[in-house]
Every structure is written in C-alpha cells, then in structure tokens.
Design an enzyme around this catalytic site. Structure first.
Site, PDB file in Angstrom:
ATOM      1  N   GLU A 107       0.836  -1.226   0.000  1.00 38.23           N
ATOM      2  CA  GLU A 107       0.000   0.000   0.000  1.00 38.23           C
ATOM      3  C   GLU A 107       0.858   1.257   0.000  1.00 38.23           C
ATOM      4  OE1 GLU A 107      -2.782   0.156  -0.915  1.00 38.23           O
ATOM      5  OE2 GLU A 107      -3.306  -1.940  -0.628  1.00 38.23           O
ATOM      6  N   GLY A 108       1.947   1.255  -0.725  1.00 34.59           N
ATOM      7  CA  GLY A 108       2.871   2.394  -0.747  1.00 34.59           C
ATOM      8  C   GLY A 108       3.842   2.223   0.405  1.00 34.59           C
TER       9      GLY A 108
END
Ligand SMILES: Cc1cc2nc3c(=O)[nH]c(=O)nc-3n(C[C@H](O)[C@H](O)[C@H](O)COP(=O)(O)OP(=O)(O)OC[C@H]3O[C@@H](n4cnc5c(N)ncnc54)[C@H](O)[C@@H]3O)c2cc1C
Length: 592
Positions: free
Chosen positions: A439-440
């Site tokens: 997620e980043g």
C-alpha cells in the site's frame, strides 16, 4: 494464547483521543447512535476470539495452494468467511442504499484492528474489498454499482486491487497492462500483474478485480492510467454468474509471513479475452485509485495496530508465567516471573504505549475521513478532508513501523522461545513485516507527507492541528496532577520541534527538494510521536474527568509515552534539519 479485544481501550481512544464523541455531539454524524458502538465492538471481539484467532496458526502452517489457476485456502478458511458474511461483518460501514449498515468508518476502523489482531491474513481480504467498495461507490456508473456493490458489501463477492507489475511498484505510472475499447462500450484487457492479494481463492464464487491499465492512445505516466472492473465471472442480466472471464492466477508467492493470504501473479487476456468495464473516466484511473488507496492505507495502518496489540497481549502473559532470576529486593526462595524485572517492564510499557498511540492516530484519521463526507457544513467537510489527508500517511507508516517494533519486542520478551515458532510470537513478527511495504512503502508515505500534505496550503493543515494539540498540553498543565510528571513539558517541547521541522521542510520542499526528502522519514516519525503523545494525554484527561476507576493507568501510560518516546523528537528534529548533507553526501561512502 488467544486474543481478547481491548474494548475499554478502544472505546476511550475512539471517543476521546480520536474525537468521535465530539464530532457526534457537533452533529456531524446525523442520527448515528454512538451508544451502539460498544455493542458492535463487543460482538466483533467475540467473533475474533472464537472464529478468527483459532485459524491464525492453521493458516500460517498450511498456507495456500495453486492448481490450474485455482487457489485453495487453508482448512477452515471458507467456513470462517461464510460465518463472517452471515454475521454482517463485511457490511459494517458499507452504504445503506446498497445493503450496508452505514456505520461510521471509525467504527469499522476499530473492527479492522480487531480482525487484524486475531488473524491478519484473513482480515486483509475484506480490507481490500472495502477499498474496492469505496472506489466503485465514488466513481462507478449507476449500472456497475447496481450489479456489483450489493454483493461486494455483503461480502458474497470479494474485491482485489491490481496496480503492481514487475517494472511498476512504487512507480505506478510505469505500468504497461493494456486496455482496448470495444464497440459495445466494454474494454479488452491484456497484461500481467504481480503480488495481487487474494487474486484467487475458494471463499466466494466470484471475485471482482479492480485493475489499472493503459489505453493505446493514453498519455505517458500516471496521467494515462484508467481503472477497470474485471470480474472473475461475468454477470448475466438477471444477476446470475455467466462465463469465466480471462483473468487467472498464474502463480503464487512463497513469503516470509502472511502465508494464508494468497499473493498471486494475475494474467489477463492469455486464454481468450479479458472483459473489463471502465470506472470513472478514461485516463482518470489514478484519481479513482486514490480513493481506494487512502482507505487501504488506513486499513494497513490498523493492521500494524492489531498485530502490535496481539504481540503485546501474548508477551504480557508470557512475562507473568516465565520465571527467571530474582527481582531486586525479593527475599525468600525461588525465582520471580520475568515481569518483575524493570527491563522487561520497560519493554512491555513501550509495547503498550506505542500500540495505544498508533491506535488513536488511526482512529483520528478515520473520524476525519468520516466527517469529510458526513458533515452538513461544507467548511467542516473541507477541514476534515484536509485533516484526513494529512493524517493518512502518518497512520499508515507510523503504525506499521510500530507494528514491527512491537512484534520484535514481543519476540525479545519470550527470549529464545520467541525465536521458536511454537510460541506464535515469531509469526506476528513475520506477518507484520509486509505492512511497511505494501500500500505504498513507508518511504513513499513520508514523501507524500512532506511534498503533498505538509506543502498543501503552505502548511495550513499542520498549523491547525498544532493549535489543537497545544490546547491539549495546556489542559494537562492546568490539571496540576503530579501523576502526569513532566508530560506537559515534554509535549510542549515536541510541539516546538514539530513546528520548527515543518517550517524548515516547507522552506526547502521546492528550492532544495533533496534536502527535504532526506528528512522525510524522521519527520514522519517526529510527527507520529508528537501526535501520539498528545492523543494519549487527551485520553488520560478524559478518563480523569469521567472519574473512571482505572484512570490512573491511562495517566501513567500517557506519562510513559511523553517521557520516554515523545522526548525522541528533539533528536529527530536535528536529523531532519541538520542531517541532509550527511544523507545526500552518502554516495562517497556507499559507492566509493
Ligand atoms: C504480500 C504482498 C501483497 C501485495 N498486495 C498487492 C496488491 O494486492 N495489489 C497490488 O497492486 N500490489 C500489491 N503488492 C505490491 C506492493 O504494493 C509493492 O511491493 C510496493 O508498492 C513496493 O513496490 P516494489 O515492491 O516494486 O518496491 P520498489 O518500488 O522497487 O521499492 C524498493 C525500495 O525503494 C524505495 N523507493 C522506490 N521509489 C522511491 C522513491 N521515488 N523515493 C524514495 N524511495 C523509493 C521504496 O521505498 C523501497 O524501500 C503486494 C506486495 C506484497 C509483497
């Protein structure tokens, strides 16, 4: 050892630290009855203890299997998923117009912590479905919503989020999957995605994939990305399942942790034709995906909180059982539980304090995101949106970093047994390790915080938050409670460090971007440690004024955080403002 949801801590954090109570009283939540929160959480806690927690180890040991494009999950998984949907847990915060319960995201955030603590690999599946629901609800056509939203909300079908390709990880704009327009208004997709969570499984009879791809005439980079809904099975006009769509799991990864969560290579368009439907407008996929990603980033932050709490509970129990050495001042025979040793107490307090701080940061993010869509007043919505945007990267990165630190301390408290799989402490550490990556990555979150969130409006949302935090510190001072020790002084110093670092970064973010980027990660940590300290102090004040019998422990926890963790902000400030040359001059050391 099983898991018990810490309902009292969660309610205090949600209502007071994160401000849900004040937001409800301000009328931002319409007719939401805040009294039902504790009943929902009690039931969630029971489901987690009875159904999910017992499968955590089973999933770790069995993992998943791939055979001819079909993934089989661990024993008990499909049944647990059915009980999950039957219990309505998938639909907690889904929109009521499509069958959801319409409860605040903040309540679902507390549930997400509980699912992640009891069984993080299971909880990851609905976490991504929830993000898919958000994106479809915000950007999908009425027709797509009608067909897919009710089943995604009930959990009858699950969702995936497909960005990553071998050459496109953090750099999403480098993706190459193609989509071609068809005369009937649909699209044909072709390409390969990697690392797709729950890309295939046997818990539901359909999976709805949300795929980023590029049209033939799209501009380069992120400006040329579109979002498509690509179902595993096409849906007939009467709602029944139609033909198998050409999107298959062609491989699964063998991983350090999260063994029960399938991480799939997905191939589209190799066996015929992968039919997709556009969500939003062509080339606006990143905008749609951001709706999904913000939700998912908060969810992953909550995974960090959940795993930290699980590791803490287990370490606390072990420390009370395991006997080694004599406590200083102990007279009599026999050895003492390791809990008696100050160094073990220090580790346990650190685990508990970090977990509590991260919890409230995540919940505060959820409350802000709720108010940003629920408030009637446009000004309140705008301010809350800015607050939610500012807090999201902190919620994700601070909480997942502490998830790892706390899980590692959990292993340490177990001594050698922590390194042995039997105790389960090692699984928490292995499972936690992915959370700062997906997620980043947390590095990307820190960059987002400095270059987008801090820099937005010349730092206005940071200054607004600082004003609120100063008010909390003032109230700690005014309490004149000696049990707070030097909490107010330490928090006051931290606020100064946060303000100075923010100004230093703002001055350089455009003129000397490499200097600003070199300080991004320590800045995020500084931010989280200051926020956490103030939020815990606020909770302690609330517990005091409610004359809760156990308020002393919340005051002691806030004091521990301020005096041992928030104090690190002074050295973090120096790292942000004085270490840029040392970092940017690293080539000579690393490559020389
Ligand atoms: C178990 C698992 C599940 C996953 N689930 C999904 C999923 O469901 N859907 C999906 O689409 N993807 C998924 N991913 C992919 C995940 O989101 C990516 O691995 C992640 O975004 C990082 O990309 P990368 O692996 O290519 O690392 P890279 O982008 O190569 O990064 C490597 C390192 O370089 C740093 N870095 C990269 N660019 C910069 C920069 N510009 N500035 C500073 N530092 C930088 C990173 O912070 C990192 O430390 C999953 C991955 C795993 C392992």
């Amino acid at each position: 050892m099983t898991y018990r949801a810490p309902i009292n801590d969660i309610l205090l954090a949600l209502n007071h630290g994160a401000g849900l109570k004040a937001a409800v009283e301000a009328g931002h939540f319409g007719d939401f009855d805040a009294d039902i929160t504790s009943a929902v959480l009690e039931e969630a806690g029971k489901f987690a203890t009875d159904v999910l927690a017992p499968l955590n180890r089973v999933g770790d040991e069995h993992g998943i299997k791939l055979d001819d494009g079909k993934v089989t999950t661990a024993p008990g998984w499909p049944d647990a998923y059915k009980r999950w949907t039957d219990g309505g847990w998938n639909a907690v915060s889904g929109p009521e117009s499509f069958g959801g319960q319409g409860l605040p995201l903040a309540v679902n955030a507390a549930c997400t912590e509980i699912w992640s603590a009891s069984n993080i690999a299971f909880g990851l599946c609905p976490l991504l479905t929830l993000s898919a629901i958000e994106a479809l609800d915000a950007h999908g056509s009425a027709e797509l919503k009608q067909i897919y939203l009710p089943k995604l909300i009930s959990g009858e079908w699950t969702g995936t989020m497909q960005l990553t390709e071998p050459q496109a990880g953090s750099d999403v704009g480098a993706l190459r999957s193609r989509a071609e327009r068809q005369a009937d208004g649909t699209y044909r997709l072709k390409g390969t995605k990697i690392f797709i969570t729950y890309g295939d499984h046997d818990m539901t009879d359909n999976i709805v994939h949300f795929v980023l791809a590029r049209l033939p005439d799209a501009p380069a980079g992120t400006k040329g990305i579109s979002l498509f809904l690509v179902p595993k099975f096409l849906v007939n006009p009467d709602g029944s399942l139609g033909q198998r769509n050409d999107i298959y799991a062609s491989g699964v990864e063998h991983k350090l942790g999260m063994h029960a969560s399938p991480t799939c290579t997905m191939t589209m368009g190799d066996r015929g034709s992968a039919i997709g439907y556009l969500i939003g407008e062509e080339n606006q996929g990143m905008r749609c995906m951001f709706t999904m990603m913000n939700q998912a980033r908060l969810g992953v932050g909550l995974e960090g909180v959940g795993i930290a709490d699980r590791a803490y509970q287990q370490a606390l129990a072990y420390a009370q059982e395991r006997k080694q050495g004599r406590a200083i001042g102990h007279d009599g025979n026999g050895s003492d539980a390791i809990f008696a040793h100050p160094d073990v107490k220090r580790m346990l307090m650190q685990m508990r304090a970090l977990t509590a701080a991260a919890r409230t940061i995540c919940y505060a993010t959820a409350v802000a995101l709720d108010v940003s869509v629920r408030a009637k007043d446009a000004k309140a919505r705008g301010e809350a949106a800015a607050r939610g945007a500012l807090l999201t990267p902190i919620a994700k990165a601070f909480s997942t970093d502490i998830g790892n630190e706390v899980a590692s301390l959990g292993v340490q408290i177990h001594g050698g047994m922590g390194f042995i799989e039997e105790t389960g402490a090692a699984q928490h550490l292995r499972d936690a390790r992915i959370t700062p990556i997906y997620e980043g990555t947390n590095g990307i979150q820190a960059i987002d915080l400095v270059t987008r969130k801090l820099a937005a409006d010349g730092g206005a949302s940071v200054w607004a938050l600082l004003d609120e935090l100063k008010d909390t510190v003032g109230r700690v001072e005014a309490s004149n409670d000696p049990a707070f020790g030097t909490t107010a002084t330490k928090l006051h110093e931290a606020l100064g460090a946060l303000e100075r670092s923010s100004r230093w970064l703002l001055e350089r973010v455009t003129s000397k971007p490499n200097d600003a980027l070199a300080g991004a990660t320590p800045y995020l940590r500084l931010f989280g440690s200051t926020l956490g300290g103030c939020y815990l102090a606020n909770e302690a004040l609330a517990a005091r004024s409610a004359s809760a019998g156990d308020h002393g422990r919340y005051v002691a926890l806030a004091r521990f955080f301020a005096e041992t963790i928030t104090v690190q902000t002074s050295s973090l400030e120096k790292t942000v403002t004085e270490a840029a040359d040392a970092v940017n001059g690293a080539d000579a050391v690393l490559l020389g």
